[in-house]
Design a protein around this motif. Sequence first.
Motif, mmCIF file in Angstrom:
data_model
loop_
_atom_site.group_PDB
_atom_site.id
_atom_site.type_symbol
_atom_site.label_atom_id
_atom_site.label_comp_id
_atom_site.label_asym_id
_atom_site.label_seq_id
_atom_site.Cartn_x
_atom_site.Cartn_y
_atom_site.Cartn_z
ATOM 1 N N VAL A 53 0.839 -1.203 0.000
ATOM 2 C CA VAL A 53 0.000 0.000 0.000
ATOM 3 C C VAL A 53 0.873 1.253 0.000
ATOM 4 N N THR A 54 1.981 1.208 0.713
ATOM 5 C CA THR A 54 2.884 2.361 0.759
ATOM 6 C C THR A 54 3.381 2.691 -0.642
ATOM 7 N N ASP A 55 3.904 1.712 -1.341
ATOM 8 C CA ASP A 55 4.276 1.843 -2.752
ATOM 9 C C ASP A 55 4.729 0.492 -3.281
ATOM 10 N N HIS A 56 4.575 0.311 -4.587
ATOM 11 C CA HIS A 56 4.897 -0.963 -5.221
ATOM 12 C C HIS A 56 5.154 -0.748 -6.702
ATOM 13 N N ILE A 57 5.701 -1.747 -7.349
ATOM 14 C CA ILE A 57 5.921 -1.696 -8.790
ATOM 15 C C ILE A 57 4.564 -1.622 -9.473
ATOM 16 N N GLU A 58 4.445 -0.700 -10.412
ATOM 17 C CA GLU A 58 3.176 -0.530 -11.128
ATOM 18 C C GLU A 58 2.764 -1.846 -11.788
ATOM 19 N N GLY A 59 1.535 -2.248 -11.558
ATOM 20 C CA GLY A 59 1.006 -3.487 -12.118
ATOM 21 C C GLY A 59 1.168 -4.697 -11.215
ATOM 22 N N TRP A 88 3.681 -15.332 -17.016
ATOM 23 C CA TRP A 88 4.889 -15.190 -16.206
ATOM 24 C C TRP A 88 4.580 -14.423 -14.930
ATOM 25 N N ILE A 89 5.145 -14.879 -13.847
ATOM 26 C CA ILE A 89 5.049 -14.214 -12.546
ATOM 27 C C ILE A 89 6.464 -13.829 -12.147
ATOM 28 N N VAL A 90 6.656 -12.547 -11.865
ATOM 29 C CA VAL A 90 7.950 -12.049 -11.410
ATOM 30 C C VAL A 90 7.776 -11.644 -9.950
ATOM 31 N N ALA A 91 8.481 -12.328 -9.084
ATOM 32 C CA ALA A 91 8.390 -12.040 -7.646
ATOM 33 C C ALA A 91 9.501 -11.071 -7.253
ATOM 34 N N TYR A 92 9.161 -10.175 -6.337
ATOM 35 C CA TYR A 92 10.183 -9.257 -5.833
ATOM 36 C C TYR A 92 9.905 -8.927 -4.376
ATOM 37 N N CYS A 93 10.939 -8.524 -3.682
ATOM 38 C CA CYS A 93 10.814 -8.063 -2.303
ATOM 39 C C CYS A 93 11.759 -6.875 -2.140
ATOM 40 N N ALA A 94 11.764 -6.286 -0.956
ATOM 41 C CA ALA A 94 12.622 -5.122 -0.731
ATOM 42 C C ALA A 94 14.096 -5.519 -0.742
ATOM 43 N N CYS A 95 14.378 -6.658 -0.146
ATOM 44 C CA CYS A 95 15.748 -7.160 -0.178
ATOM 45 C C CYS A 95 16.003 -7.732 -1.577
ATOM 46 N N PRO A 96 17.211 -8.002 -1.908
ATOM 47 C CA PRO A 96 17.417 -8.504 -3.259
ATOM 48 C C PRO A 96 16.549 -9.702 -3.642
ATOM 49 N N HIS A 97 16.516 -10.786 -2.854
ATOM 50 C CA HIS A 97 15.684 -11.909 -3.302
ATOM 51 C C HIS A 97 15.364 -12.957 -2.238
ATOM 52 N N ALA A 98 15.555 -12.681 -0.988
ATOM 53 C CA ALA A 98 15.313 -13.692 0.047
ATOM 54 C C ALA A 98 13.842 -14.096 0.116
ATOM 55 N N ALA A 158 8.718 -17.201 -2.098
ATOM 56 C CA ALA A 158 7.422 -17.184 -2.786
ATOM 57 C C ALA A 158 7.484 -18.034 -4.053
ATOM 58 N N VAL A 159 8.558 -17.899 -4.813
ATOM 59 C CA VAL A 159 8.720 -18.681 -6.038
ATOM 60 C C VAL A 159 8.802 -20.172 -5.705
ATOM 61 N N ASP A 160 9.525 -20.526 -4.666
ATOM 62 C CA ASP A 160 9.619 -21.930 -4.262
ATOM 63 C C ASP A 160 8.241 -22.487 -3.907
ATOM 64 N N ALA A 161 7.433 -21.696 -3.204
ATOM 65 C CA ALA A 161 6.081 -22.132 -2.837
ATOM 66 C C ALA A 161 5.217 -22.325 -4.076
ATOM 67 N N LYS A 202 6.262 -20.773 -14.861
ATOM 68 C CA LYS A 202 6.668 -19.499 -15.468
ATOM 69 C C LYS A 202 6.945 -18.496 -14.348
ATOM 70 N N LEU A 203 8.107 -18.651 -13.736
ATOM 71 C CA LEU A 203 8.456 -17.867 -12.549
ATOM 72 C C LEU A 203 9.847 -17.270 -12.673
ATOM 73 N N LYS A 204 9.973 -16.050 -12.204
ATOM 74 C CA LYS A 204 11.274 -15.384 -12.130
ATOM 75 C C LYS A 204 11.329 -14.592 -10.830
ATOM 76 N N VAL A 205 12.532 -14.355 -10.358
ATOM 77 C CA VAL A 205 12.755 -13.488 -9.207
ATOM 78 C C VAL A 205 13.474 -12.247 -9.710
ATOM 79 N N PHE A 206 12.958 -11.077 -9.327
ATOM 80 C CA PHE A 206 13.646 -9.828 -9.651
ATOM 81 C C PHE A 206 14.778 -9.687 -8.637
ATOM 82 N N ASN A 207 15.964 -10.083 -9.049
ATOM 83 C CA ASN A 207 17.108 -10.213 -8.148
ATOM 84 C C ASN A 207 17.507 -8.941 -7.430
ATOM 85 N N GLU A 208 17.405 -7.807 -8.077
ATOM 86 C CA GLU A 208 17.891 -6.573 -7.475
ATOM 87 C C GLU A 208 16.986 -6.076 -6.350
ATOM 88 N N GLY A 209 15.733 -6.429 -6.370
ATOM 89 C CA GLY A 209 14.804 -6.023 -5.317
ATOM 90 C C GLY A 209 14.160 -4.668 -5.573
#
Length: 84
Positions: free
Chosen positions: A7-13, A34-44, A49-52, A60-67
């Motif tokens: 709610v504070t802010d997030h990637i558009e879409g 495709w689902i791209v998962a991201y968190c504030a930290c690089p990818h912990a 989430a991707v593993d789950a 069709k899963l990717k992690v946005f590594n940079e966070g």
Amino acid sequence: RPPLDYVTDHIEGAVSVPFYGVDEYLKQLPKDKWIVAYCACPHAESGKAVDALKKHGYTKLKVFNEGYRVWKQKKYPIKKGIKP
């Protein structure tokens, strides 16, 4: 990211699917896109989430590594609140 962070802010879409509650969102998440998962930290947390999702047959899963912090620092599109 957790709902309050989203709610504070997030990637558009993006949609909020916390890594600790992925199972609650399975009906809302398509397996054919495709689902791209991201968190504030690089990818912990996004990696968890991707593993789950993999355990439920998602492929069709990717992690946005940079966070998210890097996304925001680069001034890429973000949204505030929960409305699209």
